[in-house]
Enzyme design. Structure first.
Site, PDB file in Angstrom:
ATOM      1  N   CYS A   5      -3.064  -0.698  17.282  1.00 26.10           N
ATOM      2  CA  CYS A   5      -2.556  -0.007  16.097  1.00 26.10           C
ATOM      3  C   CYS A   5      -1.423   0.909  16.530  1.00 26.10           C
ATOM      4  O   CYS A   5      -1.485   1.508  17.602  1.00 26.10           O
ATOM      5  CB  CYS A   5      -3.666   0.808  15.439  1.00 26.10           C
ATOM      6  SG  CYS A   5      -3.127   1.677  13.946  1.00 26.10           S
ATOM      7  N   CYS A  22      -3.377   7.822  15.977  1.00 25.37           N
ATOM      8  CA  CYS A  22      -4.272   8.940  15.638  1.00 25.37           C
ATOM      9  C   CYS A  22      -4.955   9.403  16.933  1.00 25.37           C
ATOM     10  O   CYS A  22      -5.417   8.581  17.726  1.00 25.37           O
ATOM     11  CB  CYS A  22      -5.299   8.495  14.604  1.00 25.37           C
ATOM     12  SG  CYS A  22      -4.523   7.892  13.090  1.00 25.37           S
ATOM     13  N   GLU A  36     -11.930  -7.504  17.069  1.00 24.63           N
ATOM     14  CA  GLU A  36     -13.358  -7.361  16.825  1.00 24.63           C
ATOM     15  C   GLU A  36     -13.676  -7.216  15.352  1.00 24.63           C
ATOM     16  O   GLU A  36     -12.853  -6.785  14.548  1.00 24.63           O
ATOM     17  CB  GLU A  36     -13.907  -6.193  17.612  1.00 24.63           C
ATOM     18  CG  GLU A  36     -13.142  -4.927  17.367  1.00 24.63           C
ATOM     19  CD  GLU A  36     -13.584  -3.827  18.304  1.00 24.63           C
ATOM     20  OE1 GLU A  36     -13.674  -4.078  19.514  1.00 24.63           O
ATOM     21  OE2 GLU A  36     -13.842  -2.728  17.808  1.00 24.63           O
ATOM     22  N   CYS A  92      -8.676   8.311  17.866  1.00 22.87           N
ATOM     23  CA  CYS A  92      -9.080   6.914  17.670  1.00 22.87           C
ATOM     24  C   CYS A  92      -8.806   6.071  18.908  1.00 22.87           C
ATOM     25  O   CYS A  92      -7.688   6.066  19.431  1.00 22.87           O
ATOM     26  CB  CYS A  92      -8.325   6.344  16.469  1.00 22.87           C
ATOM     27  SG  CYS A  92      -8.634   4.598  16.198  1.00 22.87           S
ATOM     28  N   CYS A 152     -16.891  -5.683   8.467  1.00 22.40           N
ATOM     29  CA  CYS A 152     -15.735  -4.830   8.760  1.00 22.40           C
ATOM     30  C   CYS A 152     -14.762  -5.646   9.613  1.00 22.40           C
ATOM     31  O   CYS A 152     -15.100  -6.062  10.722  1.00 22.40           O
ATOM     32  CB  CYS A 152     -16.216  -3.590   9.503  1.00 22.40           C
ATOM     33  SG  CYS A 152     -14.883  -2.515  10.030  1.00 22.40           S
ATOM     34  N   SER A 204      -8.814   0.161   3.989  1.00 16.05           N
ATOM     35  CA  SER A 204      -8.715   1.544   4.449  1.00 16.05           C
ATOM     36  C   SER A 204      -7.359   1.796   5.098  1.00 16.05           C
ATOM     37  O   SER A 204      -6.911   1.030   5.953  1.00 16.05           O
ATOM     38  CB  SER A 204      -9.839   1.815   5.455  1.00 16.05           C
ATOM     39  OG  SER A 204      -9.690   3.090   6.037  1.00 16.05           O
ATOM     40  N   SER A 235      -8.143   7.438   4.934  1.00 16.33           N
ATOM     41  CA  SER A 235      -8.678   8.239   6.034  1.00 16.33           C
ATOM     42  C   SER A 235      -8.002   9.596   5.985  1.00 16.33           C
ATOM     43  O   SER A 235      -6.868   9.748   6.429  1.00 16.33           O
ATOM     44  CB  SER A 235      -8.403   7.553   7.375  1.00 16.33           C
ATOM     45  OG  SER A 235      -9.072   6.321   7.409  1.00 16.33           O
ATOM     46  N   LEU A 236      -8.693  10.555   5.413  1.00 11.98           N
ATOM     47  CA  LEU A 236      -8.075  11.867   5.187  1.00 11.98           C
ATOM     48  C   LEU A 236      -8.206  12.733   6.442  1.00 11.98           C
ATOM     49  O   LEU A 236      -7.218  13.144   7.030  1.00 11.98           O
ATOM     50  CB  LEU A 236      -8.735  12.515   3.967  1.00 11.98           C
ATOM     51  CG  LEU A 236      -7.993  13.699   3.372  1.00 11.98           C
ATOM     52  CD1 LEU A 236      -6.606  13.311   2.907  1.00 11.98           C
ATOM     53  CD2 LEU A 236      -8.788  14.280   2.207  1.00 11.98           C
ATOM     54  N   ASN A 237      -9.434  13.033   6.801  1.00  6.50           N
ATOM     55  CA  ASN A 237      -9.742  13.643   8.116  1.00  6.50           C
ATOM     56  C   ASN A 237      -9.254  15.068   8.334  1.00  6.50           C
ATOM     57  O   ASN A 237      -9.532  15.659   9.378  1.00  6.50           O
ATOM     58  CB  ASN A 237      -9.232  12.774   9.275  1.00  6.50           C
ATOM     59  CG  ASN A 237      -9.884  11.398   9.278  1.00  6.50           C
ATOM     60  OD1 ASN A 237     -10.932  11.222   8.672  1.00  6.50           O
ATOM     61  ND2 ASN A 237      -9.272  10.439   9.930  1.00  6.50           N
ATOM     62  N   CYS A 281     -14.750   1.764  15.891  1.00  5.62           N
ATOM     63  CA  CYS A 281     -13.447   1.138  15.920  1.00  5.62           C
ATOM     64  C   CYS A 281     -12.874   0.983  17.342  1.00  5.62           C
ATOM     65  O   CYS A 281     -12.579   1.956  18.011  1.00  5.62           O
ATOM     66  CB  CYS A 281     -12.593   2.081  15.090  1.00  5.62           C
ATOM     67  SG  CYS A 281     -10.953   1.657  14.746  1.00  5.62           S
ATOM     68  N   GLY A 341      -6.601  -1.623  13.581  1.00  6.33           N
ATOM     69  CA  GLY A 341      -5.302  -1.800  12.958  1.00  6.33           C
ATOM     70  C   GLY A 341      -5.132  -1.038  11.658  1.00  6.33           C
ATOM     71  O   GLY A 341      -6.105  -0.599  11.046  1.00  6.33           O
ATOM     72  N   GLU A 342      -3.886  -0.895  11.262  1.00  4.27           N
ATOM     73  CA  GLU A 342      -3.536  -0.254   9.995  1.00  4.27           C
ATOM     74  C   GLU A 342      -3.129  -1.373   9.025  1.00  4.27           C
ATOM     75  O   GLU A 342      -2.040  -1.949   9.152  1.00  4.27           O
ATOM     76  CB  GLU A 342      -2.393   0.748  10.229  1.00  4.27           C
ATOM     77  CG  GLU A 342      -1.715   1.258   8.968  1.00  4.27           C
ATOM     78  CD  GLU A 342      -2.684   1.776   7.923  1.00  4.27           C
ATOM     79  OE1 GLU A 342      -3.499   2.659   8.228  1.00  4.27           O
ATOM     80  OE2 GLU A 342      -2.635   1.271   6.779  1.00  4.27           O
ATOM     81  N   ASN A 351     -17.439   9.863  16.329  1.00  8.52           N
ATOM     82  CA  ASN A 351     -18.096   9.034  17.327  1.00  8.52           C
ATOM     83  C   ASN A 351     -17.376   9.267  18.661  1.00  8.52           C
ATOM     84  O   ASN A 351     -16.228   8.867  18.806  1.00  8.52           O
ATOM     85  CB  ASN A 351     -17.932   7.581  16.861  1.00  8.52           C
ATOM     86  CG  ASN A 351     -18.978   6.679  17.425  1.00  8.52           C
ATOM     87  OD1 ASN A 351     -19.458   6.887  18.544  1.00  8.52           O
ATOM     88  ND2 ASN A 351     -19.355   5.681  16.656  1.00  8.52           N
TER      89      ASN A 351
END
Ligand code: SAH
Ligand code: SF4
Length: 357
Positions: A116, A120, A95, A123, A109, A193, A215-217, A334, A161-162, A291
């Site tokens: 992935c 995480c 997507e 996600c 995007c 990212s 992506s720290l989070n 995502c 994906g990473e 989200n």
């Protein structure tokens, strides 16, 4: 990628295309001509390339092809966000999201993998597991297809994906985005990212120019270990060192994405620790309210905690933008459109179960 034994020109960098043409006895400037046709003018057949001789076009047709994508599903949000789902040659899907920005501008995007591997816990894409890497041409085709709907000013590699887990294909795709005779994107228009694959961050900086988002989070290893298993391999100290070393140009900064999850990482203590972590880094922070999605144990933050978090960062002179959550009504986070479609088709296990074989 080959279709039969044909070479898809969208998989080739300028060097690779020039090498192919040299094999065919053609001069290097022909590569520029072809790139101009494919990316500058959206040509999808050699017949369109009227400034090449007929004999050369026929020769090209025997050896090569130009893949062309149409979306299988398009969803439009009330706020103008448009989400595309593409079906790949092997039946997998990816997507892409077009996000309208101020003025007439738009950001695209794009995805870099099907699924992935990074797992995480917050996600949806992570819950699919890694199915496969996208080829360079499959990354590039997301842009080609979306451009048919209007101009795109910026590209962000923030979809499924990473990107740094598919580094070679991603670097090739970036080189294709930057071709002067093609799309002609400047490196400042493109942002990659990552969840924080430290050795690959260093390699990326050496191989190609691109803006970096991380992506720290979380602000402690304990919390980040839980949210993002990659942190167990590359903890915060190593990650922040790699950020400090990342080559920035001019007034460039690293973007730190920080998803605010209620009761997990959204306290004032976190905001304070974040300021400490960012010490000495040219940084800006994107605050993203979590989200929520089906099967996820996490919740969106309260409006008050977002406000307090942002206010604290700003008071410490940290550029902190609250990223508006766009496309809420069309599952634009995502992995969500893919999840919805494939669940309806019975292709995907529920989030949290293993990835499809
Ligand atoms: N794999 C890369 C890029 C794709 S993920 C990375 O992790 O950076 C893109 C962004 O979406 C990441 O910043 C991630 O933290 C965020 N994200 C994932 N799931 C989300 C959710 N449910 N709500 C808000 N942001 C989410
Ligand atoms: Fe992969 Fe990024 Fe999702 Fe983590 S947040 S699972 S790295 S896509």
């Amino acid at each position: 990628m080959t279709a039969g034994s044909l070479i898809d020109l969208k998989n080739l960098t300028m060097e690779e295309l020039s090498a192919l043409l040299a094999e065919m006895g053609q001069k290097p400037f022909r590569a520029k001509q072809i790139v101009r046709w494919i990316y500058g003018r959206g040509a999808t057949s050699f017949a369109d390339m009227t400034d090449l001789s007929k004999a050369f076009r026929e020769e090209l047709e025997k050896r090569a092809t130009i893949s062309d994508w149409q979306p299988e599903v398009v969803e439009d949000s009330r706020d103008g966000t448009r989400k595309y789902l593409f079906r790949l040659a092997d039946g997998q899907t990816v997507e892409t999201v077009r996000i309208p920005m101020e003025g007439e501008r738009a950001t695209l995007c794009i995805s870099t993998q099907v699924g992935c591997a990074m797992q995480c816990s917050f996600c949806l894409t992570g819950s699919f597991g890694l199915v496969r890497n996208l080829e360079a041409g499959e990354i590039v085709n997301q842009v080609c297809a979306a451009l048919k709907d209007g101009p795109i000013n910026n590209i962000v590699l923030m979809g499924m994906g990473e990107p740094l887990h598919n580094l070679d294909n991603v670097v090739k795709a970036l080189q294709i985005f930057y071709l002067d005779d093609g799309f002609g994107y400047g490196a400042r228009k493109v942002t990659l990212s990552t969840s924080g694959l430290v050795p690959q961050m260093r390699e990326l900086g050496q191989r190609v120019r691109v803006n970096l988002a991380v992506s720290l989070n979380a602000t402690t290893d304990a919390v980040r270990d839980e949210l993002m298993p990659v942190n167990r391999r590359y903890p915060l100290k190593e990650l922040m060192a790699a950020c400090r070393d990342y080559p920035l140009h001019g007034r460039g900064r690293i973007t730190f994405e920080y998803i605010l999850i209620r009761g997990v990482n959204d306290t004032l203590q976190d905001a304070k620790r974040l300021v400490g972590l960012l010490h000495g880094v040219k940084a800006k922070v994107n605050l993203i309210p979590y989200n929520e999605h089906e099967g996820s144990p996490f919740n969106a933050p309260t409006a008050e905690s977002i406000e307090a978090f942002q206010t604290y960062l700003l008071s410490r002179d940290i550029v902190a933008i609250r990223r508006a959550s766009k496309g809420q009504d069309i599952s634009a986070a995502c992995g969500q459109l893919k999840g919805k479609l494939e669940k309806a088709q019975g292709r995907l296990p529920a989030p949290g179960e293993n990835s499809p074989a």
